[in-house]
Design a protein around this motif. Sequence first.
Motif, PDB file in Angstrom:
ATOM      1  N   THR A  98      81.921 -32.445  -3.627  1.00 42.59           N
ATOM      2  CA  THR A  98      82.390 -31.190  -3.018  1.00 42.59           C
ATOM      3  C   THR A  98      83.699 -31.462  -2.288  1.00 42.59           C
ATOM      4  O   THR A  98      83.943 -32.583  -1.821  1.00 42.59           O
ATOM      5  N   ASN A 100      84.916 -29.368   0.297  1.00 40.65           N
ATOM      6  CA  ASN A 100      84.953 -28.860   1.670  1.00 40.65           C
ATOM      7  C   ASN A 100      83.605 -29.115   2.337  1.00 40.65           C
ATOM      8  O   ASN A 100      82.597 -29.346   1.671  1.00 40.65           O
ATOM      9  N   GLN A 101      83.601 -29.089   3.655  1.00 43.67           N
ATOM     10  CA  GLN A 101      82.417 -29.485   4.410  1.00 43.67           C
ATOM     11  C   GLN A 101      81.257 -28.499   4.250  1.00 43.67           C
ATOM     12  O   GLN A 101      80.093 -28.907   4.227  1.00 43.67           O
ATOM     13  N   TYR A 104      79.521 -29.239   1.033  1.00 44.75           N
ATOM     14  CA  TYR A 104      78.769 -30.482   1.146  1.00 44.75           C
ATOM     15  C   TYR A 104      77.439 -30.234   1.858  1.00 44.75           C
ATOM     16  O   TYR A 104      76.393 -30.768   1.458  1.00 44.75           O
ATOM     17  N   ARG A 115      75.385 -37.094  -3.727  1.00 45.95           N
ATOM     18  CA  ARG A 115      76.411 -36.105  -3.352  1.00 45.95           C
ATOM     19  C   ARG A 115      77.500 -36.775  -2.527  1.00 45.95           C
ATOM     20  O   ARG A 115      77.227 -37.693  -1.755  1.00 45.95           O
ATOM     21  N   TYR A 117      81.537 -36.050  -0.474  1.00 43.91           N
ATOM     22  CA  TYR A 117      82.587 -35.144   0.002  1.00 43.91           C
ATOM     23  C   TYR A 117      83.922 -35.870  -0.092  1.00 43.91           C
ATOM     24  O   TYR A 117      84.043 -37.026   0.320  1.00 43.91           O
ATOM     25  N   ASP A 262      88.590 -26.339   7.063  1.00 40.73           N
ATOM     26  CA  ASP A 262      88.611 -27.792   7.158  1.00 40.73           C
ATOM     27  C   ASP A 262      89.971 -28.305   7.611  1.00 40.73           C
ATOM     28  O   ASP A 262      90.071 -29.416   8.136  1.00 40.73           O
TER      29      ASP A 262
END
Length: 327
Positions: A98, A100-101, A104, A115, A117, A262
């Motif tokens: 991903t 962006n936070q 995530y 996974r 980020y 972000d």
Amino acid sequence: MNVTYHQIDFMRGIGTHRANKKALQQVCNVIKENNITGIHAHSPLGGIIARRAGHKMNVKVIYTAHGLQFFKGGPLRDWFIFFPIEWFYAHWTDALITINQDDYSISNLLPVKRRYYIPGVGIDLQRISDIPETRRKELRENVRKKLNVKDSDFFIISVGELSKRKNHATVIKAIHKLNDPHIKYAIAGIGNEKNNLCNLIREYHLENRVKLLGYISNLDGLYYAADLNMFISKREGLGLGGLDGVAHGLYIIGNKRTGMKDYISSPENGLLVNSPIDIDEVANVIKKVKEKRLKCSSIEDIKGFDHSNVDKMMQQIYLKEFFGENV
């Protein structure tokens, strides 16, 4: 770079059953003929077809979501439609990346094996920082003169395809509402909303204040010429046009419900709107930036988005996922 490439007939959007079946067979053929052992997919439809192919051919698959179709604060309809699809295909995803936070965080709801980020796809901060101040002033003067923007004008830009998702129409409506002859607006990009935007400009008699610039390969001059970057997409994974503008020191207005938060630190380098389609809110925030002459005071928070950092993170993911190395 001597990289072999193959044409796969993916369609835009969700495609059709017949076209998707054809693309799936093409991917499977490429895997078989070239002994491919790993796939890295990016687009939503390409990601689905790649994961089907990976599952069928027993090939490891990494999928980078450049903004999940469902997101915090997003339409419930998108959650009902797209979340079940992504949840199903997550079972065939060895690694989900991903950018962006928020995405995530949401990825914890998906049964992927691993996974990660990463902060976007990377921007060249070093190249931008090496542009001398004299050159920046020269570019600003030249571009403003070319676009007939006076020193006393407040020049707003948007960078991105001419689409409903990019939401340029709301900016035009907000400018019309403000009725300030000193506000000028230019959009760099191409897309299928061009005619609708042209009609809107004519309807509001803004031909002398709003311009569609088409595709621009080098945006340095436009960023330095502008006083504000409007980047209020309805949905955005990260928004490279917004991030690139901040890297050039340009103040930004972004959408609070996207990955833009972000890198947008309010009020140091920009402001975030709650609703990108609220014309009153968008107009008010433009007015606030203009009247208070808000400027980008720091780009410290975006250093992690430099391509050197992102490339290093991506290399570590490849080594772990495709080569089994512990990094």
